[in-house]
Scaffold this motif. Structure first.
Motif: not given
Length: 405
Positions: A3-4, A64-66, A228-233, A236-239
């Motif tokens: 889950r996010r 995008g993340i979703a 960008l949201g799609f790419a970083v979803a 882990a390093a990004f978050w």
């Protein structure tokens, strides 16, 4: 798939802000909202600027993340078919039967519609163009008003799914891993510079229309954050890196919006004769656009950073609120317009009226979602919810894989 909860919670918060933002449109000075109260407040301009710069980029980035999380392990073609149904069925239904209430109230308040609601709907459902100025979008015969987001999201999803094989290739993944790892001032300034260029080059030529076709400035702002949201979803390093930068990102965002609001206040209230000679030669318009671009980008990153730090945990209310977001989004602006339409003629005061408009909107969304939409099988997909087997016991939603709004 884990889950996010932070993304779910930010989605709920973003759409809650959207409701309050649209309520404020009724009371903003020189408002172009669908219905306007006589109780207008100049200070709302400043509040709306604070939220307006990042509210829709945030929603598109979340979408995008979703999408990046929901697509993992799924066939893109079947996923797109399901996504098309989930986005376009509510869009068409909402345009015909939900947004029509806004068009009617707007037309009556402007004096361009004099018939009753039944006669108006008979004419509206014929999809024939209306005289120009009857209501927003009347020349097209039908309007989508606030539901434009669903059309944009559908198109963006189509484009991104077409690009997905390229984005997920090994070279692209290495490039993405390098680009999205938070580090240094350049990492922050490069995207802000891009958004600044859009403000300078595109915004004057392509004003915001929400008409999808030709809305190039908004596409230039929304599609990159969606990608960008799609790419970083799942990076882990990004978050992790973003969370470490949450305090400086917040400080930069506060400094930038302070500059923009200060320039707006000076332009409105500082007499021309009191402006020092040196200040008259400063390109304040360029400074304002630079502050705006950097504020949008730094605020967006700060929101995700603080959300990941504070909201990435289980919350009992979150699954139900996540389900409610879509129906509330479809309903809220029509309920705002209806509540204002009924209350404005009563002249009940500059405090009580907006409070009641807000309360009636929230109560209407809550009751219609809980008592009607969730429980009527045929209505559920028309408001973006999944089908429930006939006769099945309806329970509060439990944690499920994240889905795209």
């Amino acid at each position: 798939m884990p889950r996010r909860n932070d993304i779910d919670a930010l989605r709920v918060i973003a759409f809650a802000i959207l409701i309050l933002y649209h309520v404020s449109g009724v009371y903003q000075r020189d408002s172009d909202f669908h219905i306007v109260s006589s109780y207008q407040n100049g200070w709302l301009d400043y509040v709306r600027i604070v939220f307006n710069r990042w509210r829709m980029p945030l929603i598109f980035a979340i979408s995008g993340i979703a999408l990046g999380l929901a697509l993992r392990g799924r066939n893109p073609r079947s996923f797109m078919l399901a996504r098309t149904w989930r986005l376009l069925a509510p869009l068409v239904f909402g345009m015909l039967f939900i947004v029509s209430a806004q068009a009617y109230c707007e037309g009556v308040s402007k004096g361009t519609i004099e018939t009753g609601y039944g006669a108006f709907m008979w004419r509206y459902l014929q999809l024939r163009p209306w005289p120009a100025g009857t209501f927003a979008g009347s020349t097209h015969g039908i309007t989508w008003n606030h539901l434009w987001y669903l059309a944009y999201l559908w198109v963006y999803t189509l484009v991104l799914l077409a690009l997905a094989p390229l984005l997920r290739s090994a070279p692209a993944q290495r490039a993405i891993e390098s680009l999205v790892r938070p580090r240094g001032l350049a990492w922050l300034l490069m995207p802000a510079t891009m958004f600044f260029a859009f403000l300078v080059l595109l915004k004057p030529r392509f004003p915001e229309t929400h008409a999808l076709v030709g809305d190039w400035y908004l596409h230039a702002e929304y599609f990159p954050v969606f990608v960008l949201g799609f790419a970083v979803a799942d990076k882990a390093a990004f978050w992790t890196g973003l969370t470490r930068l949450r305090k400086p990102l917040l400080a930069i965002a506060v400094a930038c919006i302070s500059v923009e609001l200060s320039l707006k206040a000076a332009g409105q209230h500082l007499p021309a004769g009191d402006v020092p000679l040196w200040a008259q030669h400063v390109p304040w318009g360029t400074v304002e656009r630079a502050a705006r671009a950097l504020y949008m980008w730094s605020a967006l990153l700060a929101i995700f950073a603080w959300g990941h730090a504070l909201l990435n945990r289980r919350m009992r209310w979150l699954p139900y609120a996540t389900e409610a977001v879509y129906p509330w989004y479809i309903l809220h602006q029509s309920l705002i317009v209806l509540a204002a339409y009924w209350l404005i003629p009563l002249q009940i005061g500059p405090v009580l009226e907006p409070v009641l408009v807000t309360v009636l909107t929230i109560a209407g969304c809550a009751l219609l979602h809980e008592l009607v939409i969730r429980r009527v099988t045929v209505l559920r997909p028309l408001f973006g919810l999944g089908l429930v087997p006939r006769g099945a016991r309806l329970e509060r939603p439990k944690a499920a894989p994240l889905q795209v709004d």
